[in-house]
Write a protein that holds these residues in place. Structure first.
Motif, PDB file in Angstrom:
ATOM      1  N   UNK A 103      32.817  31.444 -73.456  1.00 24.34           N
ATOM      2  CA  UNK A 103      32.811  30.163 -72.770  1.00 24.34           C
ATOM      3  C   UNK A 103      31.475  29.903 -72.071  1.00 24.34           C
ATOM      4  N   UNK A 104      30.694  30.939 -71.821  1.00 28.53           N
ATOM      5  CA  UNK A 104      29.354  30.741 -71.258  1.00 28.53           C
ATOM      6  C   UNK A 104      28.469  29.999 -72.248  1.00 28.53           C
ATOM      7  N   UNK A 105      28.572  30.342 -73.536  1.00 27.99           N
ATOM      8  CA  UNK A 105      27.809  29.616 -74.554  1.00 27.99           C
ATOM      9  C   UNK A 105      28.254  28.161 -74.632  1.00 27.99           C
ATOM     10  N   UNK A 106      29.542  27.920 -74.446  1.00 27.96           N
ATOM     11  CA  UNK A 106      30.054  26.545 -74.409  1.00 27.96           C
ATOM     12  C   UNK A 106      29.408  25.778 -73.257  1.00 27.96           C
ATOM     13  N   UNK A 107      29.388  26.381 -72.073  1.00 23.59           N
ATOM     14  CA  UNK A 107      28.838  25.701 -70.902  1.00 23.59           C
ATOM     15  C   UNK A 107      27.328  25.485 -71.034  1.00 23.59           C
ATOM     16  N   UNK A 108      26.629  26.416 -71.693  1.00 26.57           N
ATOM     17  CA  UNK A 108      25.197  26.225 -71.925  1.00 26.57           C
ATOM     18  C   UNK A 108      24.969  25.022 -72.841  1.00 26.57           C
ATOM     19  N   UNK A 109      25.812  24.856 -73.856  1.00 23.82           N
ATOM     20  CA  UNK A 109      25.708  23.694 -74.735  1.00 23.82           C
ATOM     21  C   UNK A 109      26.008  22.414 -73.960  1.00 23.82           C
ATOM     22  N   UNK A 110      26.962  22.486 -73.048  1.00 24.05           N
ATOM     23  CA  UNK A 110      27.291  21.331 -72.209  1.00 24.05           C
ATOM     24  C   UNK A 110      26.089  20.954 -71.344  1.00 24.05           C
ATOM     25  N   UNK A 111      25.398  21.967 -70.814  1.00 19.61           N
ATOM     26  CA  UNK A 111      24.211  21.704 -69.985  1.00 19.61           C
ATOM     27  C   UNK A 111      23.073  21.116 -70.816  1.00 19.61           C
ATOM     28  N   UNK A 112      22.927  21.605 -72.056  1.00 21.58           N
ATOM     29  CA  UNK A 112      21.887  21.088 -72.933  1.00 21.58           C
ATOM     30  C   UNK A 112      22.085  19.602 -73.208  1.00 21.58           C
ATOM     31  N   UNK A 113      23.317  19.219 -73.497  1.00 19.07           N
ATOM     32  CA  UNK A 113      23.606  17.809 -73.792  1.00 19.07           C
ATOM     33  C   UNK A 113      23.460  16.956 -72.540  1.00 19.07           C
ATOM     34  N   UNK A 114      23.875  17.488 -71.394  1.00 19.83           N
ATOM     35  CA  UNK A 114      23.720  16.761 -70.141  1.00 19.83           C
ATOM     36  C   UNK A 114      22.247  16.515 -69.835  1.00 19.83           C
ATOM     37  N   UNK A 115      21.424  17.523 -70.110  1.00 18.59           N
ATOM     38  CA  UNK A 115      19.983  17.373 -69.888  1.00 18.59           C
ATOM     39  C   UNK A 115      19.390  16.329 -70.822  1.00 18.59           C
ATOM     40  N   UNK A 116      19.846  16.321 -72.089  1.00 17.23           N
ATOM     41  CA  UNK A 116      19.347  15.334 -73.045  1.00 17.23           C
ATOM     42  C   UNK A 116      19.725  13.917 -72.634  1.00 17.23           C
ATOM     43  N   UNK A 117      20.852  13.772 -71.955  1.00 19.83           N
ATOM     44  CA  UNK A 117      21.291  12.453 -71.475  1.00 19.83           C
ATOM     45  C   UNK A 117      20.629  12.085 -70.151  1.00 19.83           C
ATOM     46  N   UNK A 118      19.797  13.004 -69.631  1.00 19.75           N
ATOM     47  CA  UNK A 118      19.062  12.792 -68.386  1.00 19.75           C
ATOM     48  C   UNK A 118      20.007  12.525 -67.216  1.00 19.75           C
ATOM     49  N   UNK A 119      21.108  13.285 -67.183  1.00 18.13           N
ATOM     50  CA  UNK A 119      22.062  13.169 -66.086  1.00 18.13           C
ATOM     51  C   UNK A 119      21.572  13.972 -64.886  1.00 18.13           C
ATOM     52  N   UNK A 120      22.014  13.582 -63.718  1.00 19.49           N
ATOM     53  CA  UNK A 120      21.662  14.316 -62.502  1.00 19.49           C
ATOM     54  C   UNK A 120      22.372  15.674 -62.532  1.00 19.49           C
ATOM     55  N   UNK A 121      21.627  16.777 -62.480  1.00 17.86           N
ATOM     56  CA  UNK A 121      22.268  18.098 -62.596  1.00 17.86           C
ATOM     57  C   UNK A 121      23.030  18.477 -61.340  1.00 17.86           C
ATOM     58  N   UNK A 122      24.040  19.345 -61.532  1.00 17.93           N
ATOM     59  CA  UNK A 122      24.793  19.899 -60.416  1.00 17.93           C
ATOM     60  C   UNK A 122      24.317  21.313 -60.122  1.00 17.93           C
ATOM     61  N   UNK A 123      25.252  22.194 -59.795  1.00 20.09           N
ATOM     62  CA  UNK A 123      24.902  23.583 -59.452  1.00 20.09           C
ATOM     63  C   UNK A 123      24.208  24.270 -60.615  1.00 20.09           C
ATOM     64  N   UNK A 124      23.029  24.838 -60.336  1.00 19.19           N
ATOM     65  CA  UNK A 124      22.241  25.607 -61.305  1.00 19.19           C
ATOM     66  C   UNK A 124      21.978  24.841 -62.597  1.00 19.19           C
ATOM     67  N   UNK A 125      21.899  23.534 -62.498  1.00 21.51           N
ATOM     68  CA  UNK A 125      21.548  22.723 -63.653  1.00 21.51           C
ATOM     69  C   UNK A 125      22.714  22.311 -64.519  1.00 21.51           C
ATOM     70  N   UNK A 126      23.906  22.804 -64.229  1.00 22.14           N
ATOM     71  CA  UNK A 126      25.073  22.426 -65.024  1.00 22.14           C
ATOM     72  C   UNK A 126      25.557  21.047 -64.584  1.00 22.14           C
TER      73      UNK A 126
END
Length: 465
Positions: free
Chosen positions: A251-274
């Motif tokens: 599930x860590x790999x899942x969350x890393x993919x979620x963070x990657x897509x969030x970054x591509x959408x230029x969303x405001x990051x939360x804790x530790x970039x997630x």
């Protein structure tokens, strides 16, 4: 209904396409993408506002360009064909066969998004699932319909434990249909071959469905894989009346993919970039486990995650712990000591354990034995730390007894072979055998009649054999 091909892509950012001039795109709507060279991809609408649709691509965006790529909005959400014929099969993260066999045809078409179970419709979990691993069955019991994650770390044998649980797990005392849906995200080719060979060589493949996403595959597959796996599990459980164990790693790999897509959408990051919505997103996966009133089948989940930097306060294990009903924690110290599986029972917890143990489910003495072992092991661990400072010779005779118990508990109870599947009776009897080294007067957490019935004090001379 007329289908329109749009050539109004104005930006491609990682796995995302930004299409303008779109007025009626729906959330999660499926999009067909055709590249200039004729290759096709599938995507899904993530967001639609102010005439702009953000489309996440299921696959690579390599070779796409703004001018030559066209997109078509289908008006429907993502669905897959599900069937009981999926048992014994291996698929990739998009439910495409990886075993050389044909696609699933003739099954039901089910939406992959799914819904969390309505709390009013939930049936209380109550049946014991035997994994064959003493530290889980005896100390942190898995109950049918529960979601019980495994907190691991880099280099720990969580893949071996996952394969062992998938191979050995069963519901006791009945002939109900039981199967495993196994989903792996971001694993290496070596790990994928390990899982496939492990399932095939042990015969567990016949009652399993495998979904494997490699680290070289697009990250978007890691987002969709657990939803496909759970859609398959829901069909087998609620339509075919089977009891399904879903194992999801990592599930860590899942969350890393979620963070990657969030970054591509230029969303405001939360804790530790997630992303700030990661808690909600994880809950849409975990809350699809359970039992539904009036339905025969059930879904039990064991998500596995690796804690970055061995940090249990990291957002991924932290949020997972809030949603799920306990955790199984692996220990690097136990692994260094040659203990397998290296499960540290002290920080581990199963919040639904009491609902799946006791007379008629496991055995009447289960709760008392587990509590007594916890108490004695915790005391022995504290004395181990003390003896490292003052020396074992400075401890009292009684303290040395508890220190010996802690060592024997790890060597005999925690430690077991990868191919060893212990029944719950064997696990509980082993617990009584270990407790017999302690004074009978210290047995404050077990009932006196259980001591008389199962205790070993009259058969031993207060020594661990």
């Amino acid at each position: 209904m007329i289908k329109i091909d749009y050539r109004s892509i104005y930006q491609i950012n990682g796995p995302l396409l930004f299409v303008e001039g779109i007025e009626n795109a729906g959330y999660n709507e499926i999009v067909n993408i055709t590249m200039e060279n004729g290759e096709t991809r599938t995507g899904q609408v993530l967001e639609s506002r102010k005439g702009i649709a953000v489309v996440q691509v299921f696959g690579s965006t390599l070779g796409m360009d703004i001018t030559g790529t066209k997109v078509r909005f289908t008006g429907s959400t993502a669905r897959i064909s599900v069937s009981s014929e999926m048992l014994g099969r291996v698929f990739n993260g998009l439910a495409e066969p990886k075993d050389g066999l044909p696609n699933i045809v003739g099954g039901e078409r089910s939406e992959i998004v799914g819904n969390a179970i309505n709390p009013y419709s939930r049936e209380e979990p109550s049946e014991f699932i035997q994994t064959g691993i003493s530290t889980i069955d005896g100390m942190n019991t898995l109950v049918r319909g529960q979601k019980l994650p495994i907190f691991s770390a880099s280099g720990l044998p969580h893949n071996m434990i996952a394969a062992q649980i998938a191979r050995q797990a069963r519901v006791r005392g009945n002939d109900e249909s039981f199967a495993v849906v196994f989903g792996a995200m971001g694993i290496t080719s070596e790990e994928a071959n390990f899982f496939i060979n492990e399932f095939r060589n042990t015969g567990a493949i016949s009652r399993s469905v495998l979904f494997l996403n490699l680290s070289s595959d697009p990250s978007m597959e890691r987002i969709i894989l657990p939803r496909i796996a759970l859609t398959t599990a829901e069909y087998l459980a609620y339509e075919q009346g089977m009891h399904i164990l879903v194992i999801l790693t990592d599930m860590t790999n899942y969350c890393e993919a979620l963070r990657e897509i969030s970054s591509a959408r230029e969303e405001v990051p939360g804790r530790r970039g997630y992303p700030g919505y990661m808690y909600t997103d994880l809950s849409t996966i975990y809350e699809r486990a359970g039992k539904i009133k009036g339905k025969t089948g059930s879904i039990t989940q064991i998500p596995i995650l690796t804690m970055p930097g061995d940090d249990i306060t990291h957002p991924i294990p932290d949020l997972t712990g809030y949603i799920t009903e306990g955790q199984i924690v692996l220990s690097r110290d136990l692994l260094r000591a040659g203990i397998y599986p290296p499960i540290n029972v002290l920080p581990s917890l199963s919040r639904l354990m009491n609902q799946g143990i006791g007379s008629g489910r496991t055995r009447e003495d289960h709760r008392g034995v587990a509590d007594q072992i916890y108490s004695a092991y915790a005391q022995g661990r504290d004395l181990r730390s003390l003896s490292a400072i003052v020396g074992e010779e400075a401890l009292s005779s009684n303290d040395r007894t508890y220190l010996k118990f802690a060592n024997e508990f790890e060597r005999r109870y925690v430690n077991q072979a990868r191919s060893e599947s212990r029944t719950i009776e064997e696990t509980l009897d082993l617990g009584w055998d270990l407790l017999s080294v302690l004074p009978e007067s210290d047995m404050k957490r077990v009932k006196r009649d259980h001591i008389a019935k199962y205790g070993k004090w009259r058969k031993t001379e207060n020594a661990v054999q």
